[in-house]
Design a protein around this motif. Structure first.
Motif, PDB file in Angstrom:
ATOM      1  N   GLU A 338       0.837  -1.194   0.000  1.00  0.00           N
ATOM      2  CA  GLU A 338       0.000   0.000   0.000  1.00  0.00           C
ATOM      3  C   GLU A 338       0.877   1.252   0.000  1.00  0.00           C
ATOM      4  O   GLU A 338       1.836   1.343   0.782  1.00  0.00           O
ATOM      5  CB  GLU A 338      -0.893   0.017   1.242  1.00  0.00           C
ATOM      6  CG  GLU A 338      -2.058  -0.955   1.183  1.00  0.00           C
ATOM      7  CD  GLU A 338      -3.062  -0.577   0.116  1.00  0.00           C
ATOM      8  OE1 GLU A 338      -3.268   0.632  -0.114  1.00  0.00           O
ATOM      9  OE2 GLU A 338      -3.620  -1.489  -0.517  1.00  0.00           O
ATOM     10  N   PRO A 339       0.588   2.199  -0.881  1.00  0.00           N
ATOM     11  CA  PRO A 339       1.361   3.446  -0.872  1.00  0.00           C
ATOM     12  C   PRO A 339       1.279   4.136   0.485  1.00  0.00           C
ATOM     13  O   PRO A 339       0.204   4.215   1.097  1.00  0.00           O
ATOM     14  CB  PRO A 339       0.684   4.275  -1.972  1.00  0.00           C
ATOM     15  CG  PRO A 339       0.033   3.270  -2.872  1.00  0.00           C
ATOM     16  CD  PRO A 339      -0.408   2.161  -1.960  1.00  0.00           C
ATOM     17  N   ALA A 340       2.409   4.627   0.950  1.00  0.00           N
ATOM     18  CA  ALA A 340       2.445   5.284   2.256  1.00  0.00           C
ATOM     19  C   ALA A 340       1.750   6.640   2.221  1.00  0.00           C
ATOM     20  O   ALA A 340       1.180   7.078   3.224  1.00  0.00           O
ATOM     21  CB  ALA A 340       3.899   5.445   2.708  1.00  0.00           C
ATOM     22  N   THR A 411      14.806   2.135 -17.191  1.00  0.00           N
ATOM     23  CA  THR A 411      15.596   2.139 -15.962  1.00  0.00           C
ATOM     24  C   THR A 411      15.014   3.204 -15.038  1.00  0.00           C
ATOM     25  O   THR A 411      14.285   4.098 -15.475  1.00  0.00           O
ATOM     26  CB  THR A 411      17.080   2.457 -16.226  1.00  0.00           C
ATOM     27  OG1 THR A 411      17.187   3.782 -16.779  1.00  0.00           O
ATOM     28  CG2 THR A 411      17.692   1.469 -17.200  1.00  0.00           C
ATOM     29  N   GLY A 412      15.349   3.121 -13.766  1.00  0.00           N
ATOM     30  CA  GLY A 412      14.813   4.067 -12.795  1.00  0.00           C
ATOM     31  C   GLY A 412      13.448   3.622 -12.285  1.00  0.00           C
ATOM     32  O   GLY A 412      12.958   2.527 -12.609  1.00  0.00           O
ATOM     33  N   THR A 413      12.821   4.480 -11.475  1.00  0.00           N
ATOM     34  CA  THR A 413      11.536   4.130 -10.866  1.00  0.00           C
ATOM     35  C   THR A 413      10.568   5.305 -10.926  1.00  0.00           C
ATOM     36  O   THR A 413      10.977   6.467 -10.914  1.00  0.00           O
ATOM     37  CB  THR A 413      11.715   3.726  -9.390  1.00  0.00           C
ATOM     38  OG1 THR A 413      12.305   4.830  -8.669  1.00  0.00           O
ATOM     39  CG2 THR A 413      12.594   2.496  -9.254  1.00  0.00           C
ATOM     40  N   VAL A 414       9.276   4.947 -11.001  1.00  0.00           N
ATOM     41  CA  VAL A 414       8.183   5.920 -10.847  1.00  0.00           C
ATOM     42  C   VAL A 414       7.285   5.361  -9.760  1.00  0.00           C
ATOM     43  O   VAL A 414       6.660   4.309  -9.940  1.00  0.00           O
ATOM     44  CB  VAL A 414       7.395   6.101 -12.164  1.00  0.00           C
ATOM     45  CG1 VAL A 414       6.301   7.136 -11.973  1.00  0.00           C
ATOM     46  CG2 VAL A 414       8.314   6.505 -13.299  1.00  0.00           C
ATOM     47  N   THR A 415       7.237   6.029  -8.619  1.00  0.00           N
ATOM     48  CA  THR A 415       6.528   5.483  -7.465  1.00  0.00           C
ATOM     49  C   THR A 415       5.474   6.456  -6.941  1.00  0.00           C
ATOM     50  O   THR A 415       5.559   7.662  -7.156  1.00  0.00           O
ATOM     51  CB  THR A 415       7.506   5.164  -6.322  1.00  0.00           C
ATOM     52  OG1 THR A 415       8.154   6.381  -5.900  1.00  0.00           O
ATOM     53  CG2 THR A 415       8.562   4.160  -6.766  1.00  0.00           C
ATOM     54  N   VAL A 416       4.483   5.885  -6.259  1.00  0.00           N
ATOM     55  CA  VAL A 416       3.514   6.665  -5.508  1.00  0.00           C
ATOM     56  C   VAL A 416       3.537   6.127  -4.084  1.00  0.00           C
ATOM     57  O   VAL A 416       3.323   4.943  -3.852  1.00  0.00           O
ATOM     58  CB  VAL A 416       2.096   6.582  -6.112  1.00  0.00           C
ATOM     59  CG1 VAL A 416       1.619   5.149  -6.257  1.00  0.00           C
ATOM     60  CG2 VAL A 416       1.101   7.397  -5.279  1.00  0.00           C
ATOM     61  N   GLY A 417       3.861   6.994  -3.142  1.00  0.00           N
ATOM     62  CA  GLY A 417       3.972   6.553  -1.754  1.00  0.00           C
ATOM     63  C   GLY A 417       5.002   5.466  -1.569  1.00  0.00           C
ATOM     64  O   GLY A 417       4.861   4.600  -0.693  1.00  0.00           O
ATOM     65  N   LEU A 429      -4.829   1.104  -8.938  1.00  0.00           N
ATOM     66  CA  LEU A 429      -4.179   2.169  -9.693  1.00  0.00           C
ATOM     67  C   LEU A 429      -5.145   3.308  -9.969  1.00  0.00           C
ATOM     68  O   LEU A 429      -4.791   4.485  -9.845  1.00  0.00           O
ATOM     69  CB  LEU A 429      -3.624   1.610 -11.009  1.00  0.00           C
ATOM     70  CG  LEU A 429      -2.977   2.609 -11.967  1.00  0.00           C
ATOM     71  CD1 LEU A 429      -1.778   3.277 -11.316  1.00  0.00           C
ATOM     72  CD2 LEU A 429      -2.569   1.926 -13.264  1.00  0.00           C
ATOM     73  N   ARG A 430      -6.391   2.963 -10.346  1.00  0.00           N
ATOM     74  CA  ARG A 430      -7.368   4.010 -10.664  1.00  0.00           C
ATOM     75  C   ARG A 430      -7.746   4.831  -9.432  1.00  0.00           C
ATOM     76  O   ARG A 430      -8.203   5.957  -9.566  1.00  0.00           O
ATOM     77  CB  ARG A 430      -8.614   3.379 -11.299  1.00  0.00           C
ATOM     78  CG  ARG A 430      -8.416   3.028 -12.763  1.00  0.00           C
ATOM     79  CD  ARG A 430      -9.725   2.678 -13.426  1.00  0.00           C
ATOM     80  NE  ARG A 430     -10.241   1.416 -12.973  1.00  0.00           N
ATOM     81  CZ  ARG A 430      -9.947   0.241 -13.554  1.00  0.00           C
ATOM     82  NH1 ARG A 430      -9.145   0.208 -14.591  1.00  0.00           N
ATOM     83  NH2 ARG A 430     -10.458  -0.876 -13.093  1.00  0.00           N
TER      84      ARG A 430
END
Length: 591
Positions: A338-340, A411-417, A429-430
């Motif tokens: 779960e996103p923080a 490469t690299g990251t795309v994050t939410v929380g 995601l929605r």
């Protein structure tokens, strides 16, 4: 991107999955046809007994007895024919119901898989290929399940029962009849070894033709404006020629199969009559006639089976194309984390549009491609309004797709929380991020139905509020049908409907990729202000050429050649005198 085709093993597994829930009806069909075939087999045997009774009557008493025997046998033959007809009719009824239910499951599964496809898979797939699979291939499979499968099941049972009956009646005559069927077996084997590849090629050629026609029709204005008519006609002609060559190949296979089958169907009867005549001193005339009649009965179900071989091969190729969608629909890695919080972080992201790479992780290849994003670092704070601007081709929309979890960075990251956005399940995601682009879709449904897609539990009051927020005063009765052959919405109205869905979905982050491009400037600015008011406390990422959006944003990210070249507030960037300042001056002068 060409969509995959299921192999033979996957097709058989899929067929077993479809038939498994129908084990009961299939068993009933087989049992009823076995009984019907058995009842029908008594006719030739009784006819043979009738002939023996007639030919064996040499005096008046024997002739009178023979007449009585013939009458009784005739009644039994009629009764058995009636029983066979009733059983066969009921078996066909059960079989056709089985076929309709199974065909319905094929259509439902295809629709579910299509809706479950990742957006990137749909975008990279050939529109003509997907259209051909959804129409021609699905219809072919459904038609086969409804028509061919019952006929083939019934005929196979009849063939098996008749062969056993002939062998039991007279082993020598039965063996002659069975051996004479070898020509049919050889022709069928020759055909089957070549048919699958030929029909797959025919399906692929049909997809290419559909793609060329679709592209030409969809871009008719562009074709006319740029005088591309001759080029498009040439492309379509080549696709037609390819489709013609593929169809002629399958036609050539059929022209070999059908004559061979016709000849092979006559041989068993001729062989039994010749052998029976040669061994007449050992075999009675009734046995020879009965065996010949049995083998004559064999021709009809055998022809049905062989007639459907062509349809089954075509359907098998179509089924392989339909089942190929299951590979695309396979979900990628999904995390339970779960996103923080709502913070979105882009860290050292690089991305390349690799034409050889398929959207499913299991399909990824090592084809080298040039990066279009180069080492991007960006943090989007919760509740922030971030504008992403830059020249066409700078990478704005690509970054938006990564932020929305549609594509994965190389490469690299795309994050939410702290959780990779692309690893979140579709529903989760929605709840986090929604991407709204210039492209929109109006479903053939009521206005209410179009809106409830985003929030099934919404009341009419909520729907009205969402429509009012985006300035859709044109939407009167919520039960008004729109889309398809119903009321047509112009581009601005359709986009307003899409924006109303976003409000109803209520994600914490909304990415607007030129979402208001089809609205007139006044309506666009009103809608952007309305969204800003409704999404108070939420994150808004606006990708736009209209720099007024950037002026109202908390921060502006300037994209240039796949990198974030400038980042700051509107005033800071104008004061810096860089790329953004030049864009602002140019836009302000034009405005």
């Amino acid at each position: 991107m060409t969509m995959p085709v299921a192999d033979s093993r996957q097709v058989w597994r899929a067929a077993g999955r479809l038939v498994r829930p129908e084990r009961g009806p299939v068993a009933v069909v087989l049992a009823l046809n076995g009984l019907a075939a058995s009842a029908g087999l008594l006719g030739p045997w009784l006819l043979g007994r009738m002939l023996n009774a007639i030919t064996g009557a040499h005096d008046t008493a024997q002739r009178h007895a023979a007449v009585g025997t013939v009458d009784r046998i005739a009644v039994v033959i009629l009764a058995m024919a009636a029983v066979s007809m009733v059983l066969t009719r009921y078996a066909r009824l059960v079989a056709f119901r089985f076929g309709e239910r199974t065909a319905a499951r094929v259509r439902e599964e295809f629709l579910d898989r299509t809706l479950a496809l990742p957006a990137v898979a749909v975008e990279r797939a050939s529109a003509g290929d997907l259209t051909a699979r959804a129409t021609t291939d699905v219809s072919t499979v459904a038609s086969t399940l409804r028509d061919a499968m019952p006929d083939v099941l019934i005929s196979l049972v009849q063939v098996l029962v008749i062969i056993v009956a002939v062998v039991l009646l007279d082993p020598i005559l039965g063996a002659c009849g069975v051996v004479s069927l070898a020509g049919t077996w050889v022709a069928a084997r020759w055909y089957l070894r070549r048919a699958r590849a030929a029909y797959l090629d025919e399906g692929a050629a049909s997809s290419i033709l559909a793609e060329e026609l679709t592209a030409t029709a969809a871009g008719a204005r562009t074709v006319e404006t740029l005088s591309l008519a001759r080029r498009r006609i040439t492309a379509v002609d080549e696709a037609v020629a390819g489709s013609r060559r593929a169809r002629l190949r399958t036609l050539g296979l059929r022209t070999v199969l059908y004559p061979a089958v016709d000849i092979s169907a006559i041989l068993p009867v001729a062989a039994v009559l010749l052998i029976g005549g040669a061994f007449y001193h050992r075999s009675d005339i009734g046995t020879v006639v009965a065996a010949a009649l049995y083998l004559r009965q064999l021709i009809a179900p055998l022809e049905v089976v062989l007639m459907w071989i062509e349809e089954l091969q075509s359907s098998s190729a179509s089924f392989a194309r339909v089942e190929g969608l299951a590979v695309l629909a396979e979900p990628g890695p999904v995390t339970d984390a779960e996103p923080a919080d709502d913070r979105i972080a882009v860290t050292d992201v690089r991305y390349a549009y690799d034409q050889g790479r398929r959207p499913s992780p299991r399909w990824e290849s090592q084809v080298e491609a040039r990066d279009v994003l180069h080492g991007i670092d960006l943090t989007v704070r919760p509740g922030e309004r971030l504008a992403v601007v830059g020249a066409s081709g700078a990478g704005k929309s690509t970054l938006g797709r990564l932020l929305a979890g549609i594509d994965r960075p190389r490469t690299g990251t795309v994050t939410v929380g702290g959780v990779p956005i692309a690893d979140l399940g579709p529903e989760r995601l929605r709840e986090q991020v929604v991407l709204v682009t210039q492209e929109y879709h109006v479903f053939h449904d009521s206005i209410r139905g179009n809106l409830l897609i985003a929030c099934p539990g919404a009341t009419d009051a909520h729907l009205r509020a969402a429509l009012d927020t985006v300035g859709a005063q044109w939407a009167g009765d919520l039960d008004t049908l729109v889309g398809g052959d119903a009321q047509t919405l112009d581009g601005a109205q359709a986009q307003q409907l899409a924006l109303a869905r976003v409000i109803l979905a209520d994600p914490h982050t909304v990415i607007l990729d030129e979402a208001t491009a089809l609205l007139d400037p006044a309506s666009a600015r009103h809608t952007e202000h309305a969204l800003a008011a409704v999404l108070e406390g939420r994150t808004v990422i606006a990708i736009a050429h209209r720099l007024q959006t950037a002026h109202d944003a908390d921060r502006v990210a300037v994209m240039d050649a796949g990198t974030v070249s400038e980042l700051g507030t509107h005033d800071e960037l104008v004061a810096a005198g860089g790329t953004y300042a030049a864009l602002w001056r140019s836009w302000h002068q034009q405005a």
